[in-house]
Design a protein around this motif. Structure first.
Motif, short mmCIF file in Angstrom:
data_model
loop_
_atom_site.label_atom_id
_atom_site.label_comp_id
_atom_site.label_asym_id
_atom_site.label_seq_id
_atom_site.Cartn_x
_atom_site.Cartn_y
_atom_site.Cartn_z
N GLY A 81 -11.89 33.85 51.01
CA GLY A 81 -11.06 32.64 51.05
C GLY A 81 -11.74 31.39 50.58
N SER A 82 -13.08 31.38 50.54
CA SER A 82 -13.80 30.20 50.08
C SER A 82 -14.08 30.23 48.58
CB SER A 82 -15.12 30.05 50.84
OG SER A 82 -15.98 31.14 50.54
N SER A 83 -13.80 31.36 47.94
CA SER A 83 -14.06 31.49 46.50
C SER A 83 -13.08 30.63 45.70
CB SER A 83 -13.90 32.95 46.06
OG SER A 83 -14.78 33.80 46.77
N THR A 84 -13.54 30.15 44.55
CA THR A 84 -12.66 29.42 43.65
C THR A 84 -12.23 30.32 42.50
OG1 THR A 84 -14.48 28.66 42.26
CG2 THR A 84 -13.85 27.24 44.14
N ALA A 85 -11.18 29.91 41.81
CA ALA A 85 -10.71 30.68 40.65
C ALA A 85 -11.79 30.75 39.58
CB ALA A 85 -9.44 30.05 40.09
N LEU A 86 -12.51 29.64 39.40
CA LEU A 86 -13.57 29.62 38.38
C LEU A 86 -14.72 30.55 38.77
CD1 LEU A 86 -13.53 25.83 37.49
CD2 LEU A 86 -12.85 27.73 36.00
N ALA A 87 -14.99 30.68 40.07
CA ALA A 87 -16.02 31.62 40.52
C ALA A 87 -15.60 33.06 40.25
CB ALA A 87 -16.30 31.42 42.01
N PHE B 35 1.12 42.96 41.24
CA PHE B 35 0.55 42.50 42.50
C PHE B 35 1.35 41.32 43.05
CE2 PHE B 35 -2.92 43.85 39.67
CZ PHE B 35 -3.40 44.94 40.39
N ALA B 36 1.42 41.23 44.37
CA ALA B 36 1.91 40.03 45.03
C ALA B 36 0.73 39.43 45.78
CB ALA B 36 3.04 40.37 45.99
N CYS B 37 0.74 38.12 45.97
CA CYS B 37 -0.39 37.52 46.68
C CYS B 37 0.03 36.28 47.45
CB CYS B 37 -1.51 37.18 45.70
SG CYS B 37 -1.15 35.85 44.55
N HIS B 38 -0.80 35.96 48.43
CA HIS B 38 -0.66 34.73 49.23
C HIS B 38 -1.81 33.81 48.84
CE1 HIS B 38 -0.23 32.00 52.60
NE2 HIS B 38 -1.44 32.30 53.04
N PRO B 39 -1.52 32.63 48.30
CA PRO B 39 -2.62 31.77 47.83
C PRO B 39 -3.36 31.02 48.94
CG PRO B 39 -0.50 30.75 47.36
CD PRO B 39 -0.21 32.11 47.94
N GLY B 40 -2.65 30.71 50.03
CA GLY B 40 -3.28 29.96 51.12
C GLY B 40 -2.24 29.24 51.94
N ASN B 41 -2.59 28.85 53.15
CA ASN B 41 -1.66 28.17 54.05
C ASN B 41 -1.66 26.67 53.82
OD1 ASN B 41 -0.86 30.53 55.50
ND2 ASN B 41 -2.83 30.48 56.56
N MET B 42 -0.48 26.11 53.59
CA MET B 42 -0.28 24.66 53.50
C MET B 42 -1.31 24.00 52.58
SD MET B 42 0.90 23.86 57.41
CE MET B 42 1.70 22.29 57.06
N VAL B 43 -1.52 24.60 51.41
CA VAL B 43 -2.43 24.02 50.42
C VAL B 43 -1.84 22.70 49.93
CG1 VAL B 43 -3.50 24.39 48.17
CG2 VAL B 43 -3.20 26.31 49.75
N SER C 287 -8.84 24.22 48.99
CA SER C 287 -8.59 23.36 47.83
C SER C 287 -7.65 24.12 46.88
CB SER C 287 -9.90 23.06 47.10
OG SER C 287 -10.38 24.25 46.46
N VAL C 288 -7.10 23.41 45.91
CA VAL C 288 -6.18 24.07 44.97
C VAL C 288 -6.94 25.10 44.13
CG1 VAL C 288 -4.40 23.72 43.24
CG2 VAL C 288 -4.80 21.96 44.94
N GLN C 289 -8.21 24.82 43.79
CA GLN C 289 -9.03 25.79 43.07
C GLN C 289 -9.24 27.06 43.91
OE1 GLN C 289 -11.43 27.10 40.72
NE2 GLN C 289 -9.97 26.21 39.30
N GLN C 290 -9.46 26.88 45.20
CA GLN C 290 -9.62 28.05 46.07
C GLN C 290 -8.29 28.81 46.20
OE1 GLN C 290 -11.15 25.87 49.46
NE2 GLN C 290 -13.21 26.69 49.19
#
Length: 319
Positions: free
Chosen positions: A11-17, A218-226, A250-253
């Motif tokens: 959950g702490s990873s970013t898209a760029l990572a 795939f389906a995915c959940h990006p995060g809660n109340m981003v 963050s939005v990147q995460q």
């Protein structure tokens, strides 16, 4: 199916990572709702790693502005804006026709666009807006793109859902009919409509994975109340999102799981999974109900066909 390989990101990873060291040249991706929020960070991350990215957005000016921001970071980023209003099936069809003229392949389709907390309103096609924007129009876009996707190399489709799907009141196939998916005003509750649309996303992913076995879905959940503009519709939602902002991704995460599903090598040949924090997890029981998924697919096709007939458009309705 068990989790493929060990977990590399969380959950702490970013898209760029997630994309670190990856070369996505010769890949073409289309991202809906890509001018802001998670969609923008998804498009940006892919483009910075060499992917050709089509930003499909309702506001073409905002899409072009998003592309300018990406190209300020990387001049050679290859991005194209595509006007697509998901509150209109005709607009979806016109966007597809434009896409088809320019591109012969589509390796990554990311259905990211979504609305949240809208008051009751109908689209140009006469359906409740949250349902049409979050599910029906993106379902239609996918069907239109079938031939192109199926004839691309190792294609993937990522449908951005939400943990909110667990609170949907749709439980059985008998609950799936037009008056529940697109209810009259007196039965409408904004949060309920959102929850139902997010369950529709998961059911669509399940049935699509079954019907198109050569495509990884795939389906995915990006995060809660981003903290994105999705909460803009009502001051109370904006307040809640502002209060929890220090504790959310963050939005990147938030874009990391989307990008992971779209590109991770370890997901080659995998399909039908639901991911959260770059990890496969179990959705709700209704989301796994194949009869429910098949019923939603059929009804969605019927609702689209009704509009196409009304508009005098006998466009492709793929089975």
């Amino acid at each position: 199916m068990s989790q493929p390989m060990r977990q590399r990101f969380d959950g702490s990873s970013t898209a760029l990572a997630v994309l670190h060291g990856r070369d996505l040249r010769n890949k073409i991706a289309l991202v809906t709702g890509a001018n802001t929020g998670i969609g923008y960070e998804t498009a940006r991350s892919l483009a910075l790693h060499g992917c050709d990215v089509i930003l499909a957005c309702r506001d073409i000016e905002k899409a072009n502005e998003a592309i300018r921001r990406i190209q300020q970071e990387k001049e050679t980023a290859n991005c194209v804006a595509l006007e697509m209003d998901l509150s209109s099936l005709r607009s979806v069809r016109e966007a597809f026709e434009q896409f088809k003229q320019k591109f012969k392949s589509l390796h990554i389709l990311i259905l990211n666009a979504g609305v949240f907390g809208l008051p009751y309103q109908l689209t140009k096609d006469g359906y409740e807006t949250t349902f049409q924007v979050n599910h029906l129009s993106q379902f239609y876009l996918t069907l239109l793109l079938e031939h192109i996707i199926q004839h691309s190399n190792n294609p993937r489709i990522v449908i951005v859902s939400s943990e909110s799907h667990r609170f949907s009141m749709i439980r059985t196939p008998e609950d799936v009919h037009q008056s529940t998916l697109s209810p009259p005003a007196y039965k409408f509750w904004p949060m309920g409509a959102y929850n139902d649309s997010k369950l529709c996303n998961l059911l669509f992913a399940q049935e699509l994975a079954r019907k198109w076995p050569s495509v990884s879905v795939f389906a995915c959940h990006p995060g809660n109340m981003v903290s994105t503009s999705i909460s803009r519709q009502w001051w109370l939602y904006r307040l809640l999102f502002a209060l929890v902002r220090p504790f959310t991704k963050s939005v990147q995460q938030a874009a990391s799981t989307v990008v992971f599903c779209a590109t991770a090598p370890e997901l080659e040949g995998v399909t039908g999974g639901y991911f959260n924090n770059c990890y496969r997890c179990q959705p709700s029981n209704p989301a796994l109900n194949l009869t429910l998924a098949a019923r939603l697919w059929t009804l969605s096709q019927d609702m689209i066909t009704d509009i196409l007939k009304t508009n005098g458009d006998n466009g492709d309705k793929d089975e």
